[in-house]
Design a protein around this motif. Structure first.
Motif, mmCIF file in Angstrom:
data_model
loop_
_atom_site.group_PDB
_atom_site.id
_atom_site.type_symbol
_atom_site.label_atom_id
_atom_site.label_comp_id
_atom_site.label_asym_id
_atom_site.label_seq_id
_atom_site.Cartn_x
_atom_site.Cartn_y
_atom_site.Cartn_z
ATOM 1 N N ALA A 11 50.695 31.186 -17.928
ATOM 2 C CA ALA A 11 50.185 30.078 -18.735
ATOM 3 C C ALA A 11 48.688 30.261 -18.990
ATOM 4 O O ALA A 11 48.200 30.073 -20.113
ATOM 5 C CB ALA A 11 50.437 28.760 -18.029
ATOM 6 N N LEU A 36 63.978 18.979 -18.370
ATOM 7 C CA LEU A 36 62.720 19.447 -17.773
ATOM 8 C C LEU A 36 61.646 19.447 -18.855
ATOM 9 O O LEU A 36 61.820 20.048 -19.910
ATOM 10 C CB LEU A 36 62.902 20.865 -17.219
ATOM 11 C CG LEU A 36 61.663 21.519 -16.627
ATOM 12 C CD1 LEU A 36 61.168 20.761 -15.401
ATOM 13 C CD2 LEU A 36 61.947 22.973 -16.247
ATOM 14 N N VAL A 37 60.557 18.741 -18.611
ATOM 15 C CA VAL A 37 59.502 18.658 -19.622
ATOM 16 C C VAL A 37 58.166 19.042 -19.007
ATOM 17 O O VAL A 37 58.001 19.008 -17.785
ATOM 18 C CB VAL A 37 59.388 17.226 -20.207
ATOM 19 C CG1 VAL A 37 60.678 16.821 -20.881
ATOM 20 C CG2 VAL A 37 59.009 16.232 -19.110
ATOM 21 N N SER A 38 57.213 19.409 -19.877
ATOM 22 C CA SER A 38 55.906 19.770 -19.326
ATOM 23 C C SER A 38 54.770 19.020 -20.027
ATOM 24 O O SER A 38 53.627 19.434 -19.954
ATOM 25 C CB SER A 38 55.716 21.283 -19.405
ATOM 26 O OG SER A 38 55.923 21.701 -20.729
ATOM 27 N N SER A 39 55.083 17.932 -20.703
ATOM 28 C CA SER A 39 54.011 17.098 -21.237
ATOM 29 C C SER A 39 54.487 15.653 -21.303
ATOM 30 O O SER A 39 55.689 15.383 -21.300
ATOM 31 C CB SER A 39 53.595 17.574 -22.629
ATOM 32 O OG SER A 39 54.600 17.217 -23.561
ATOM 33 N N ASP A 81 56.677 15.019 -24.366
ATOM 34 C CA ASP A 81 58.066 15.457 -24.233
ATOM 35 C C ASP A 81 58.828 14.566 -23.269
ATOM 36 O O ASP A 81 60.032 14.340 -23.428
ATOM 37 C CB ASP A 81 58.121 16.904 -23.738
ATOM 38 C CG ASP A 81 57.656 17.869 -24.821
ATOM 39 O OD1 ASP A 81 57.542 17.410 -25.983
ATOM 40 O OD2 ASP A 81 57.394 19.040 -24.492
ATOM 41 N N TYR A 89 61.034 16.462 -14.229
ATOM 42 C CA TYR A 89 62.376 16.168 -14.703
ATOM 43 C C TYR A 89 62.466 14.721 -15.144
ATOM 44 O O TYR A 89 62.000 13.823 -14.432
ATOM 45 C CB TYR A 89 63.398 16.397 -13.589
ATOM 46 C CG TYR A 89 63.766 17.841 -13.414
ATOM 47 C CD1 TYR A 89 64.512 18.503 -14.383
ATOM 48 C CD2 TYR A 89 63.379 18.545 -12.280
ATOM 49 C CE1 TYR A 89 64.849 19.830 -14.222
ATOM 50 C CE2 TYR A 89 63.712 19.874 -12.114
ATOM 51 C CZ TYR A 89 64.456 20.511 -13.097
ATOM 52 O OH TYR A 89 64.801 21.826 -12.944
ATOM 53 N N GLU A 129 56.496 23.251 -12.048
ATOM 54 C CA GLU A 129 57.065 23.723 -13.303
ATOM 55 C C GLU A 129 57.144 22.644 -14.361
ATOM 56 O O GLU A 129 57.499 22.913 -15.501
ATOM 57 C CB GLU A 129 58.464 24.268 -13.046
ATOM 58 C CG GLU A 129 58.419 25.535 -12.220
ATOM 59 C CD GLU A 129 59.770 25.951 -11.734
ATOM 60 O OE1 GLU A 129 60.684 25.107 -11.704
ATOM 61 O OE2 GLU A 129 59.913 27.121 -11.378
ATOM 62 N N GLY A 130 56.842 21.441 -13.960
ATOM 63 C CA GLY A 130 56.921 20.343 -14.908
ATOM 64 C C GLY A 130 57.516 19.124 -14.244
ATOM 65 O O GLY A 130 57.424 18.968 -13.027
ATOM 66 N N TYR A 151 54.294 9.764 -15.107
ATOM 67 C CA TYR A 151 54.194 11.207 -15.275
ATOM 68 C C TYR A 151 52.917 11.723 -14.605
ATOM 69 O O TYR A 151 52.930 12.652 -13.793
ATOM 70 C CB TYR A 151 54.195 11.534 -16.770
ATOM 71 C CG TYR A 151 54.124 13.006 -17.089
ATOM 72 C CD1 TYR A 151 55.285 13.738 -17.291
ATOM 73 C CD2 TYR A 151 52.897 13.670 -17.189
ATOM 74 C CE1 TYR A 151 55.240 15.084 -17.596
ATOM 75 C CE2 TYR A 151 52.837 15.021 -17.481
ATOM 76 C CZ TYR A 151 54.013 15.721 -17.686
ATOM 77 O OH TYR A 151 53.957 17.059 -17.978
ATOM 78 N N SER A 211 59.456 21.524 -8.784
ATOM 79 C CA SER A 211 58.729 22.604 -8.115
ATOM 80 C C SER A 211 59.659 23.293 -7.139
ATOM 81 O O SER A 211 60.334 22.630 -6.348
ATOM 82 C CB SER A 211 57.522 22.054 -7.360
ATOM 83 O OG SER A 211 57.070 23.036 -6.450
ATOM 84 N N LEU A 256 52.342 14.157 -10.926
ATOM 85 C CA LEU A 256 51.616 15.419 -10.885
ATOM 86 C C LEU A 256 50.417 15.312 -9.956
ATOM 87 O O LEU A 256 50.112 16.229 -9.195
ATOM 88 C CB LEU A 256 51.183 15.835 -12.289
ATOM 89 C CG LEU A 256 52.328 16.257 -13.196
ATOM 90 C CD1 LEU A 256 51.782 16.741 -14.526
ATOM 91 C CD2 LEU A 256 53.168 17.369 -12.558
#
Lengths: 356, 709
Positions: free
Chosen positions: A178, B502-505, B508, B571, B568-569, B551, B526, B555
């Motif tokens: 990344a 699975l999202v990373s923002s 999303d 869920y 990894e993001g 969210y 993770s 994190l």
């Protein structure tokens, strides 16, 4: 003859690896490459010769024949610091220049390695930029890309160098996929605006950070008591085996290419480790396992290392070892060179060295 | 059938010796004692030995040799084996020690020997063993100091020392054996080979074993399942406790594996596991002499109230039923016994009972069709004649196809009677507990014998290919531990899983949440965080307006509490409410293979350890058994007015997961925790999953391809 000085924002950012990789690539081009670490710290004495540990390994990796104590003329020690503080005059600079002249004779390129972080040695007026200037070498700055805040360090380090012409560029190390995208798309243009060139990056890689079974045995002062023929296998992580046997299997299964560190009397843990993909088992407390366990290790083709330390000490030592990039055997060097060719602007470096 | 190692008619002893106290002497002496076949001592030092011609090498023997017994030092064993191979000897016993049990060099030597044997197609027993005995042909190819008497019990043991101890004990107890095997290091022949041989051996009625590890657990189960229908298999498997497992690890160099796995495997294969040597031989004596009871109804005949009650208690504790006698039986007892005697079960013939009263009582209860087995308790009273009573019991039992055991409590006064019982095939146990335990074991075996093992049912909606390609994809990630990636595999096997993305923002996350429907659950993704709720990595009941805040919080928590974890993001999942939680797991056990686990869920599962295991794949009976074995199972059927849960859907999930595990052995571990079970008719759903894959995937895959061919 041209010289390149590889300095870094912080210690353990992969300077030695870059020296070895770059030196080796230049050698492949048919150049006569020399190496020197003008100021060092990790002293080690073998056969009455004191020399710098990292520099010694880099010299070996580059296949140089100069005696190891020559490679690093100034070894900063508590004694030296004490003398400096009390105002005793020492002629370090002369020694560095003299050594440099000796080592560079007949060489096409000299690679010089910085001490720790770029400002280290300032007490002696021997910080990286000062030494580089002294030897008329241009600087490549390396920095570990742990977060975007690495740019704070890089920019302040460049200010420390002062003369922008003295800097060839920056190489980021330990870069996750990344962050690699981020460096290419965002960071490089940003630094360009600040007149700092990004030469490229070295990806995060477990192989590079691995240590061989033999390294672990050496670092721990241990004996490999079986399967010595597998001592060059690479260990990428380690697990402490102090749990109950049924849990052990659960943990051991989750990681591959590992060393398991456990008490020499924990036959159950050793066997659980042998059941999973394990590169070696470190047995602490100087306890040898039973003959049956030895035979099982032989079957699993997994070396066992008996070490005198307790488990906690052994863990600390192995942790250090795996965090460093050491031991340049074939696979690792090949990987490093491949990374440099793929992700670093070597042409820019060649231009500095006036080679094609 | 081909002659086996037990049927040897000519035996060479390599390393034979004339010096008393040497192994090579003892083996020849044992053979000379009882063996009717040819004996060829081999030792270049002698020309004659104990009256036999002695040879320089097996190659110098003119006739053919069926079996070679090797006692020479370990180092020269490979050379001797090669000679045996060239002589075309089919079976070899390597008694010599100095192999795997001594370390690395020994292990290499053992590999070499196994290699030589397989090159010549020779089979090896040992090394590092006592040898073997076939009492019926007089073949005693051991260096043991005793030859056991003939009998119908076969014994195999991974411990040579236990062999000699048992031989010595059997001599004193007058217990006979059919075959006797010391397995040693199991370089080639293992418990599986002997289970097969003993299973089809007409002279063997009961198989006993002492094992520390299994060479091939799957093969063992397959064989045992078949053999246990014909004759009982009693196995003492040591290393039950974790301290014992550690000791076994050090002793045999084999990882014990979890004990519950062995329990489950043995149970599924019809093997009866015993915990002590006493149990082993208590059971063996009864199995070798008495018929198997048809049911669990026990009659007790006693001459004293106290021991009668003790026996009743002991039977009840082991889930045996006390028979209710028929009117006819009660009439006979009433007529024959004194008025103050108790004619109901346990029958108390009173302290002054003599042989005639015992004869009457035992005959009467044996004739009752509601009685499956009888325990005859006797205590020494002033007028007790133990021999006469023993004779009466033996006589009464004769011809009746029912189990009769004796419990003559006492010492010297009982000796004559006990002696007579033993001589006439009625085992005697000095305490009621032991007698009851034996009856219960026999009842258990009667069920094993009756049980039909059904193949796992065929399941609809199973897409094996899809799982294979999903696994390929996971392997290319370069790691072995996964989370909700397991959902794809489960869905492909028809197991319902939670809707999940699975999202990373944040953006999303919101989009996914809208698609799934509010409220949703957010979970940090993770591979390094096993217990997500412990680090504040789970947010429940999240509504549209809270998605962004939740969210960020997840994190933040993950980075704060587990700074080194790879993240990894996040869920986004559908929120499930209501229902009961259960857990379903898979773990591949060394020596046995993939096991399925079932238990009630919740955060206390690790404390309660109320879980059950079975070896995959499962059939419906096994699934039901494993579910009802869990103590908390009744909670699922609804307590205190609750609606019963959809147990059928859990059964189905277990069947499917067990098939998944059996089809894809590269799944080392799979934890479905929790699986939420809804009320009857509404099914169940897998809410969270963790999975570990085997890194040696490719070799397994090749192996699988080989099997398909």
């Amino acid at each position: 003859m041209k010289s390149l000085f590889i300095g870094s924002s912080e210690s353990r950012s992969g300077k030695s690896a870059l020296c070895v990789g770059l030196g080796s690539i230049l050698k492949d081009k048919g150049l006569n490459v020399g190496y020197m670490k003008p100021v060092g710290s990790l002293a080690r004495t073998v056969n009455k010769t004191t020399y710098e540990d990292d520099a010694f390994k880099t010299r070996e990796a580059l296949g140089l024949s100069e005696s190891p104590d020559k490679i690093c003329p100034v070894l900063i020690s508590e004694e030296l610091v004490d003398a400096k503080l009390k105002g005793v005059k020492k002629y370090h600079k002369n020694k560095i220049i003299k050594t440099f002249q000796d080592l560079s004779a007949g060489k096409d390129v000299m690679i010089l390695e910085g001490m720790g972080d770029i400002g280290g040695g300032s007490m002696f007026d021997l910080s990286d930029p000062e030494v580089a200037a002294l030897l008329d070498a241009k600087i490549i700055l390396t920095a570990k890309y742990d977060s975007d805040y690495v740019l704070d360090r890089v920019i302040s380090d460049v200010k420390l160098i002062g003369d922008p012409k003295q800097l060839v560029g920056v190489i980021f190390t330990d870069v996750s996929p990344a962050n690699a995208r981020r460096i290419k798309r965002t960071v490089t243009p940003f630094l360009r605006k600040k007149k700092i060139k990004v030469l490229g990056y070295i990806p995060k890689d477990t192989l590079l950070k691995s240590a061989s079974v033999a390294d672990i045995a050496e670092e721990l002062g241990g004996r490999i008591i079986c399967c010595e023929e597998y001592k060059n296998e690479l260990v990428k992580s380690f697990i402490i085996g102090a749990m109950s046997p049924e849990h052990a299997l659960k943990y051991f299964r989750r990681s591959t290419d590992k060393a398991v560190i456990t008490g020499g009397d924990r036959a159950d843990i050793v066997l659980a480790a042998l059941e999973t993909q394990t590169k070696c088992v470190v047995l602490t407390g100087n306890l040898r396992p039973s003959a049956q366990v030895l035979a099982a290790a032989e079957d699993a083709k997994t070396p066992l290392i008996v070490v005198p330390h307790d488990t906690v000490t052994a863990v600390t030592l192995v942790e250090d070892l795996i965090d460093k990039i050491t031991a340049w055997e074939g696979a690792k060097l090949a990987r490093m060179k491949q990374f440099m060719r793929n992700h670093i602007d070597l042409k820019a470096i060649y231009r500095e060295l006036s080679v094609k | 059938m081909k002659p086996s190692i037990f049927d040897a008619r000519s035996v060479a002893v390599v390393g034979a010796s004339s010096e008393k106290g040497k192994v090579g002497y003892a083996v020849v002496a044992n053979l000379k004692d009882s063996f009717r076949g040819r004996i060829y001592p081999v030792n270049p030092k002698y020309q004659h030995l104990m009256g036999f011609a002695c040879y320089r090498s097996v190659l110098d023997v003119k006739g053919c040799i069926d079996l070679a017994v090797i006692t020479v030092p370990a180092k020269i064993v490979p050379a001797v084996l090669s000679e045996c191979g060239r002589k075309k000897i089919r079976n070899v016993i390597v008694i010599s020690a100095g192999f795997k049990e001594t370390g690395v060099e020994g292990a290499k030597l053992e590999h070499e020997c196994a290699g030589i044997a397989s090159r010549f197609g020779m089979r090896i027993l040992g090394p590092n063993c006592l040898g073997l005995i076939n009492t019926h042909s007089g073949l005693n190819a051991t260096f043991a100091s005793q030859t056991p008497r003939r009998g119908n019990i076969a014994f195999m043991s991974q411990s040579g020392a236990l062999c000699t101890a048992i031989l010595d004990w059997a001599e004193k107890e007058e217990v006979g054996f059919s075959k006797f095997v010391s397995l040693g290091n199991k370089a080639d022949l293992s418990e599986n080979d002997f289970l097969r041989l003993l299973g089809s051996d007409a002279k063997t009625n009961v198989i006993l074993g002492y094992l520390e590890s299994l060479v091939d657990g799957r093969g063992f189960m397959r064989l045992a399942r078949r053999v246990s229908k014909k004759k009982p298999i009693l196995i003492m498997k040591s290393g039950r406790t974790s301290a014992g497992a550690k000791a076994a690890a050090s002793h045999t160099g084999a990882l014990a594996g979890s004990d519950s796995a062995f329990d489950a495997a043995f149970r599924q294969a019809g093997v009866m596991r015993v915990d002590s040597g006493e149990e082993l031989f208590d059971y063996a004596q009864a199995f070798s002499t008495q018929p198997i009871p048809k049911g669990d109804r026990v009659a007790i005949v006693t001459n004293a109230g106290g021991p009668g009650i003790m026996t009743t208690d002991a039977c009840d504790r082991r889930c045996l039923r006390l028979s209710s006698f028929s009117q006819r039986t009660l009439g006979r007892l009433r007529k024959g016994l004194p008025p103050s005697a108790n004619i109901y079960n346990p029958v108390d013939a009173l302290g002054d009972a003599d042989a005639s009263r015992y004869a009457l009582a035992v005959e009467a209860v044996l004739a009752d069709s509601g009685v499956d087995s009888v325990i005859c308790v006797l205590t020494p009273q002033a007028m007790t004649d133990s021999l006469a009573i023993a004779k009466a019991i033996v006589k009464a039992a004769r011809g009746r196809k029912k189990t009769v055991l004796a419990c003559f409590m006492g010492g010297t006064d009982m000796e004559a009677g006990v002696e007579h019982l033993k001589g006439n095939g009625i085992p005697n146990y000095p305490h009621p507990e032991r007698a009851a335990s034996v009856v219960s074991a026999m009842v258990r075996y009667s069920r094993i014998k009756r049980l039909r093992h059904l193949a796992p049912p065929s399941l609809s909606g199973v897409d094996r290919r899809k799982v294979e390609s999903a696994l390929d994809g996971l392997y290319s990630c370069g790691r072995v531990a996964f989370g909700l990636e397991a959902f794809d595999l489960l869905e492909a096997y028809g197991v319902r899983t939670l809707k999940s993305a699975l999202v990373s923002s944040q953006r999303d996350a919101l989009r996914a949440a809208r698609r799934i429907g509010f409220p949703v659950v957010l979970k940090v993704a993770s591979p390094d965080i096993l217990h997500k709720s412990d680090v504040g990595g789970v947010a429940l009941n999240v509504m549209e307006e809270d998605v962004e805040a939740s969210y960020n919080k997840l994190l933040f928590n993950a980075r704060k509490f587990m700074p080194k974890a790879r993240i990894e993001g996040v869920y986004v999942q559908e929120m499930v409410s209501g229902g009961k939680e259960v857990i379903v797991g898979v773990t591949r056990e060394p020596q046995i293979g993939s096991m399925v686990m079932f238990g009630l869920g919740g955060i206390y599962v690790e404390v309660m350890k109320d879980v059950s295991f079975r070896v995959a794949p499962l059939n419906r009976d096994e699934v039901r058994n494993m579910m009802s074995e869990v103590k908390g199972y009744r909670i699922l059927s609804g307590v205190r007015g609750e609606k019963p849960s959809d147990v059928k859907s859990v059964e189905d999930t277990l069947l499917r997961v067990s098939r998944l595990a059996a089809d894809h052995p590269e799944i080392l571990e799979l934890d479905l925790n929790p699986v939420t079970v809804f009320p009857e008719g509404e099914g169940c759903i897998v809410v969270d999953a963790r999975m570990v894959l085997d890194e040696q995937y490719n070799s397994l895959k090749k192996q699988k391809r080989g099997n398909v061919k």
